[in-house]
Design an enzyme around this catalytic site. Structure first.
Site, PDB file in Angstrom:
ATOM      1  N   GLU A  35      -2.746   0.299  -4.325  1.00 16.61           N
ATOM      2  CA  GLU A  35      -2.750  -0.872  -3.286  1.00 16.61           C
ATOM      3  C   GLU A  35      -2.834  -2.407  -3.918  1.00 16.61           C
ATOM      4  OE1 GLU A  35      -5.374  -1.484   0.017  1.00 16.61           O
ATOM      5  OE2 GLU A  35      -6.547   0.081  -0.895  1.00 16.61           O
ATOM      6  N   ASP A  91       0.882  -1.170   0.066  1.00 11.88           N
ATOM      7  CA  ASP A  91      -0.098   0.079   0.190  1.00 11.88           C
ATOM      8  C   ASP A  91       0.789   1.213  -0.022  1.00 11.88           C
ATOM      9  OD1 ASP A  91      -2.052   1.651   0.298  1.00 11.88           O
ATOM     10  OD2 ASP A  91      -2.923   0.756   2.120  1.00 11.88           O
TER      11      ASP A  91
END
Length: 397
Positions: free
Chosen positions: A104, A13
């Site tokens: 992500e 992420d």
DNA sequence: TCTGGGGTCCTAGGACCC
DNA sequence: TCTGGGGTCCTAGGACCC
């Protein structure tokens, strides 16, 4: 059943993605509080977050909290470029990458130990590569399931790495507040807190039936499983998108009807272009409305045939808008949007299969391939050389 | 200048069919 | 006259995510 024994799912992420790209590309922004987006905060650098600025916060509130913050306009194409580069590194790291959003993804690194080392070593190298090659900070969570990996990265932010070994899962999970659970938002957290439940441990102690009665069938089951560390969802390459939409905020000012029509034409134009570019067709047109009091409504219409034709879609959307006239009159309007759903393949041919019920599914599909010259079947869609074949409702073998 | 723009999935009722 | 079960599709709303 998918029950991996080792912690080998990575959730990667990017940190404050838009703001990090801005800081990377403009040295004057580095180590400064940066806000991307003027009306509403789309992203805030960690220097800005230190002042309490959060994503989706109103711009005025953000400037009040941190008057010295530098506000920049979003550059979506730059973020899209950066995202592509990061995903290229992901693809180079693991055979199976599941994109969750622009910034992500999940990576399944099982079976890579001999080639690439332990999941932790892989995660360390991934972070270093993204930092060195692309100049962006990234956090990685590593665990046995997607859910735990996602929670781990959230806890490790910013610019961190957290591995949750299988034997420590429940201790890690149970100590967390319910808001940390992926899928628990404001409404669900409120319902739980009103019953005196504030930690994941307390959720895990509840019978499934209790959670179902509080939250509904799917949400109750889901939460019951997650709180016990059970999450069988495999990392898989993402399905195709199921809807395409565009919307526009209008502010609180009263808008005359012709201004709404103009906005609608712009939205339909945008959205049909994207539809055709993706080589898709739609069958359902959805009009989205938001009113002065922030309540919402949708109106939809499903066509008999799939289309990517601007005029057909515009006529449908216009009809829905006219139908909503009284509603808008009464409640005022602050947002208008159009979404296209029920997407088909542009070249998709509806193929009605009638076949021998004693035949095995695979044999049936082989027959279809043979008949139509090969191709790959994805999600009920057989894509051939030049045309796609939709294979509806295949029965159980 | 309260609250952007893009999505996903679930629920529930009614129509319709077998 | 009363009584079914199972399934799909459509519409509308709601929660949640980034």
């Amino acid at each position: 059943m998918f029950v991996p024994a080792e912690a080998a799912i990575l959730h990667a992420d990017l940190d404050s993605f838009y703001a990090s790209v801005e800081q990377r590309d403009a040295p004057r922004l580095r180590r400064r509080p940066v806000i991307v987006g003027a009306g509403v905060v789309l992203a805030a650098s960690y220097e800005a977050k230190a002042f309490g600025i959060r994503t989706a916060m109103g711009g005025r509130e953000a400037r009040r909290l941190c008057p010295q913050a530098i506000v920049v306009s979003p550059r979506m194409s730059a973020y899209s470029e950066a995202s592509k580069a990061v995903f290229a590194v992901f693809e180079d790291t693991a055979p199976t990458v599941e994109a969750l959003s622009i910034d992500e993804a999940f990576l399944d690194v099982r079976g890579l130990r001999h080639i690439s080392g332990s999941p932790r070593q892989i995660a360390v190298r991934l972070r270093a590569r993204v930092r060195e090659e692309l100049g962006l900070p990234i956090t990685v969570g590593v665990a046995r399931t997607k859910f735990l990996a996602k929670v781990a990265s959230a806890v490790a932010k910013p610019d961190g790495l957290l591995v949750v070994p299988p034997e420590r899962e429940l201790a890690f999970l149970h100590a967390l507040p319910i808001e940390r659970l992926w899928g628990v938002g404001g409404v669900t957290a409120g319902k739980l807190r009103r019953r005196g439940i504030s930690t994941v441990r307390e959720v895990a102690e509840l019978p499934e039936a209790t959670l179902i009665s509080m939250l509904g069938r799917a949400a109750g089951r889901h939460l019951h499983a997650l709180a016990r560390g059970y999450d069988p969802r495999p990392v898989e390459v993402r399905r195709r998108r199921r809807s395409i939409g565009a919307q526009r905020a209008l502010g609180r000012r009263r808008r005359p009807p012709d201004e709404l029509t103009t906005a609608l034409i712009g939205l339909v134009d945008r959205v049909t272009r994207r539809l055709r570019k993706a080589r898709r067709l739609c069958r359902t047109v959805v009009l989205r409305l938001r009113f002065d009091d922030f309540t919402r409504a949708t109106r939809s219409h499903t066509l008999a045939e799939a289309t990517a034709h601007t005029h057909t879609i515009l006529a449908t959307a216009t009809g829905l808008l006219e139908q909503s006239g009284p509603l808008i009159e009464r409640r005022g309007i602050t947002l208008i949007g159009v979404a296209l759903a029920n997407l088909d393949d542009e070249a998709g041919v509806q193929l009605a299969l009638s076949f021998d019920r004693t035949r095995e599914l695979d044999a049936t599909l082989d027959l279809v391939r043979e008949r139509f010259g090969g191709g790959a079947i994805t999600r009920g869609v057989l894509v051939g050389q030049d045309s796609g074949l939709t294979v509806p409702m295949l029965p159980d073998k």
